[in-house]
Design a protein around this motif. Structure first.
Motif, PDB file in Angstrom:
ATOM      1  N   GLN A 119      -3.925   8.530  -7.732  1.00 45.09           N
ATOM      2  CA  GLN A 119      -3.753   8.939  -6.247  1.00 45.09           C
ATOM      3  C   GLN A 119      -5.360   8.726  -5.154  1.00 45.09           C
ATOM      4  O   GLN A 119      -4.923   8.509  -4.010  1.00 45.09           O
ATOM      5  N   VAL A 120      -6.630   8.861  -5.653  1.00 44.76           N
ATOM      6  CA  VAL A 120      -7.309   8.701  -4.992  1.00 44.76           C
ATOM      7  C   VAL A 120      -7.118   7.211  -4.579  1.00 44.76           C
ATOM      8  O   VAL A 120      -8.030   7.135  -3.310  1.00 44.76           O
ATOM      9  N   HIS A 121      -7.213   6.510  -5.126  1.00 41.07           N
ATOM     10  CA  HIS A 121      -7.267   5.032  -5.248  1.00 41.07           C
ATOM     11  C   HIS A 121      -5.542   4.745  -4.350  1.00 41.07           C
ATOM     12  O   HIS A 121      -6.740   4.174  -3.109  1.00 41.07           O
ATOM     13  N   ALA A 122      -4.991   5.330  -4.193  1.00 43.29           N
ATOM     14  CA  ALA A 122      -3.272   5.250  -3.666  1.00 43.29           C
ATOM     15  C   ALA A 122      -3.533   5.603  -2.210  1.00 43.29           C
ATOM     16  O   ALA A 122      -3.625   4.913  -1.470  1.00 43.29           O
ATOM     17  N   ASP A 123      -4.302   6.641  -2.296  1.00 47.57           N
ATOM     18  CA  ASP A 123      -4.121   7.300  -0.840  1.00 47.57           C
ATOM     19  C   ASP A 123      -6.146   7.329  -0.500  1.00 47.57           C
ATOM     20  O   ASP A 123      -5.558   6.859   1.085  1.00 47.57           O
ATOM     21  N   PHE A 124      -6.396   7.059  -0.312  1.00 43.68           N
ATOM     22  CA  PHE A 124      -8.014   7.154  -0.021  1.00 43.68           C
ATOM     23  C   PHE A 124      -8.566   5.366  -0.380  1.00 43.68           C
ATOM     24  O   PHE A 124      -9.869   5.076   0.647  1.00 43.68           O
ATOM     25  N   GLY A 125      -8.352   4.102  -0.833  1.00 40.40           N
ATOM     26  CA  GLY A 125      -8.904   3.034  -1.271  1.00 40.40           C
ATOM     27  C   GLY A 125      -9.991   2.767  -2.504  1.00 40.40           C
ATOM     28  O   GLY A 125     -10.725   2.117  -2.113  1.00 40.40           O
ATOM     29  N   TYR A 126     -10.253   4.841  -2.653  1.00 41.54           N
ATOM     30  CA  TYR A 126     -12.060   4.143  -3.465  1.00 41.54           C
ATOM     31  C   TYR A 126     -10.961   3.419  -4.711  1.00 41.54           C
ATOM     32  O   TYR A 126     -10.664   3.648  -5.894  1.00 41.54           O
ATOM     33  N   THR A 127     -12.407   2.333  -5.316  1.00 38.33           N
ATOM     34  CA  THR A 127     -12.074   1.790  -6.847  1.00 38.33           C
ATOM     35  C   THR A 127     -12.932   2.996  -7.573  1.00 38.33           C
ATOM     36  O   THR A 127     -14.133   3.898  -7.087  1.00 38.33           O
ATOM     37  N   VAL A 128     -12.196   3.573  -8.868  1.00 33.55           N
ATOM     38  CA  VAL A 128     -12.280   4.829  -9.463  1.00 33.55           C
ATOM     39  C   VAL A 128     -12.949   4.388 -10.831  1.00 33.55           C
ATOM     40  O   VAL A 128     -12.016   3.228 -12.027  1.00 33.55           O
TER      41      VAL A 128
ATOM     42  N   GLN B  64      -3.372  18.612  -3.955  1.00 34.68           N
ATOM     43  CA  GLN B  64      -3.060  18.840  -3.028  1.00 34.68           C
ATOM     44  C   GLN B  64      -4.466  18.827  -2.807  1.00 34.68           C
ATOM     45  O   GLN B  64      -5.365  19.082  -1.097  1.00 34.68           O
ATOM     46  N   GLN B  65      -5.529  20.007  -3.298  1.00 36.14           N
ATOM     47  CA  GLN B  65      -6.386  20.838  -2.146  1.00 36.14           C
ATOM     48  C   GLN B  65      -7.609  19.166  -2.519  1.00 36.14           C
ATOM     49  O   GLN B  65      -8.084  19.991  -1.609  1.00 36.14           O
ATOM     50  N   VAL B  66      -7.585  18.925  -3.551  1.00 31.64           N
ATOM     51  CA  VAL B  66      -8.650  17.752  -3.677  1.00 31.64           C
ATOM     52  C   VAL B  66      -8.530  17.033  -2.707  1.00 31.64           C
ATOM     53  O   VAL B  66      -9.316  16.429  -2.358  1.00 31.64           O
ATOM     54  N   HIS B  67      -6.978  16.675  -2.075  1.00 29.33           N
ATOM     55  CA  HIS B  67      -6.837  15.272  -1.187  1.00 29.33           C
ATOM     56  C   HIS B  67      -7.138  16.661   0.182  1.00 29.33           C
ATOM     57  O   HIS B  67      -7.773  15.471   0.408  1.00 29.33           O
ATOM     58  N   THR B  68      -6.957  17.564   0.521  1.00 27.62           N
ATOM     59  CA  THR B  68      -7.264  18.037   1.652  1.00 27.62           C
ATOM     60  C   THR B  68      -8.718  18.230   1.640  1.00 27.62           C
ATOM     61  O   THR B  68      -9.302  17.229   3.166  1.00 27.62           O
ATOM     62  N   TRP B  69      -9.211  18.470   0.626  1.00 29.52           N
ATOM     63  CA  TRP B  69     -11.065  17.993   1.420  1.00 29.52           C
ATOM     64  C   TRP B  69     -11.763  16.219   1.295  1.00 29.52           C
ATOM     65  O   TRP B  69     -12.569  16.508   2.101  1.00 29.52           O
ATOM     66  N   ILE B  70     -10.896  15.590   0.490  1.00 26.99           N
ATOM     67  CA  ILE B  70     -11.471  14.234   0.339  1.00 26.99           C
ATOM     68  C   ILE B  70     -10.810  13.864   2.135  1.00 26.99           C
ATOM     69  O   ILE B  70     -11.993  13.023   2.805  1.00 26.99           O
ATOM     70  N   ALA B  71     -10.217  14.299   2.676  1.00 23.81           N
ATOM     71  CA  ALA B  71      -9.650  13.589   3.813  1.00 23.81           C
ATOM     72  C   ALA B  71     -10.295  13.908   4.775  1.00 23.81           C
ATOM     73  O   ALA B  71     -10.353  13.632   5.558  1.00 23.81           O
ATOM     74  N   GLU B  72     -10.864  15.189   4.727  1.00 22.69           N
ATOM     75  CA  GLU B  72     -11.337  16.414   5.829  1.00 22.69           C
ATOM     76  C   GLU B  72     -12.291  15.320   6.113  1.00 22.69           C
ATOM     77  O   GLU B  72     -13.672  14.889   5.793  1.00 22.69           O
ATOM     78  N   GLY B  73     -13.072  14.603   7.133  1.00 23.20           N
ATOM     79  CA  GLY B  73     -14.209  13.823   8.004  1.00 23.20           C
ATOM     80  C   GLY B  73     -13.395  12.489   6.789  1.00 23.20           C
ATOM     81  O   GLY B  73     -14.547  11.611   7.464  1.00 23.20           O
TER      82      GLY B  73
END
Length: 387
Positions: free
Chosen positions: A176-185, A373-382
């Motif tokens: 999910q981190v890779h798909a939603d934000f493009g991070y290399t995991v 969902q909480q992790v996603h919210t935190w990463i998305a902030e800023g």
């Protein structure tokens, strides 16, 4: 391979298990002697049977010593054969998830002893790419968006703990981190039986090596479960002035015992009680052999042990097995291993946010929709997408 390169020794379970069973045998023999000593000691106080009791005691001790020695000798032979079979069956392929998980569990309990004896079974600290069984070659990594997210597992686990079963329907945080934000995991594997501070130092050095190998890397996101969060936070304390710290945006801790685990505190109390009696002292000696990593969970890393860098965002997620996370039961038992007060490190500081979930156990935090969902919210902030 050149003639000067020596192949690395294959990890072998037999020597480590043999040494552990050998020590347990000695402690069992000591407990046996303590029990027998109290019995014979009482009999020798009775005038009529004092001399026969002394004779029987000497015979008993001789026979008992012989039996335990025979057991240890048999164990040595058995595990020597097992070690030979293990070496014969070993291949050059890296260990799969099942073997890796077994090694992780052994390292969690005895990892510091394995490392001290130079055992090949001791887990080295390495980074792994998603779905790969061989350690990542840092200067060959492909990081298209110049961002990496590193997951750190907890005690007695390895990187496979982050991946849910294929048919479970549970969220895979790395995917999910890779798909939603493009991070290399990337996933960290480490010996969780070593002291937390030692693992933190090694992790800080590994991050420094990563940044040197990838000079275009711009952002690091760290997500740690349980002990993994403590190691990452302690590494932040040790990384003052380092290039990797300047690139680290956020640390998310899932169920990390910042102020210690009550389970390990109970273990310490139990150990003291066992040590108080001759008969149970040998059991206490066995219990004291638990790893430094486990013992470090008694106090966690403490609220005031280090200085959190203000430029790194800290996010703490706690859980309780009680549905009502604010109930007295929820606060008392927490997620089964870590209380909310410890996971959330209740002290106001800059750049820290906290959240708490009910009806969730410690290990369930690894694959849970509400957690993601909480992790996603935190990463998305800023979050600023790469141009």
């Amino acid at each position: 391979m050149s003639k000067h390169d020596k192949p690395k020794p294959k990890p072998s379970y037999a020597p480590a298990l043999q040494r552990g069973l050998h020590e347990v045998s000695h402690q069992v023999e000591a407990m046996h002697r303590a029990i027998a000593g109290k019995t014979f000691g009482a009999l020798k106080q009775v005038p009529v049977v004092a001399q026969p009791a002394a004779l029987i005691e000497s015979i008993h001790d001789a026979v008992s010593a012989g039996v335990h020695a025979a057991v240890r000798l048999g164990n040595r032979g058995l595990f020597s054969l097992a070690g030979e079979a293990e070496r014969a069956l070993a291949s050059d392929a890296p260990p799969g998830p099942r073997e890796s998980g077994l090694r992780a569990a052994i390292n969690g309990v005895f990892g510091d002893h394995l490392a001290a004896h130079g055992e090949a079974l001791a887990t080295p600290m390495q980074l792994f790419e998603r779905g790969r069984h061989s350690a990542a070659v840092l200067d060959h990594l492909h990081i298209p968006q110049r961002r990496v997210c590193i997951f750190l597992h907890g005690l007695a686990c390895d990187e496979h703990c982050w991946v849910p079963d294929a048919d479970s329907g549970e969220p895979d945080y790395g995917a999910q981190v890779h798909a939603d934000f493009g991070y290399t995991v990337l996933y960290l594997r480490y010996n969780s039986g070593l002291p937390i501070a030692d693992n933190a130092s090694a992790f800080a050095e590994l991050l420094q090596t990563l940044c040197a190998a990838q000079p275009s890397l711009q952002e690091i996101l760290l997500i740690g479960h349980s002990m993994g969060g403590l190691i990452a936070r302690c590494a932040l304390w040790q990384g003052a002035g380092s290039p990797w710290l300047a690139r680290t945006r956020m640390l998310i801790c899932l169920g990390s015992p910042q102020l210690g685990s009550p389970l390990e505190r109970l273990g310490m109390v139990t150990n003291r009680l066992l040590d108080s009696f001759d008969v149970t002292a040998p059991i206490g000696a066995i219990a004291r052999r638990r790893s430094a990593g486990i013992r470090d969970l008694h106090d966690g890393i403490g609220a005031d042990a280090g200085q959190d860098p203000p430029e790194v965002e800290l996010r703490f997620l706690g859980a309780t097995i009680a549905e009502d996370s604010d109930s007295a039961l929820g606060k008392l038992v927490g997620d089964g291993l870590v209380t909310p007060d410890s996971a959330l490190a209740e002290r106001p500081r800059a750049n820290i946010a906290r959240a708490q979930l009910g009806g969730l156990g410690h290990m369930a935090m690894l694959h849970e929709a509400r957690v993601w969902q909480q992790v996603h919210t935190w990463i998305a902030e800023g979050f600023v997408p790469t141009a």
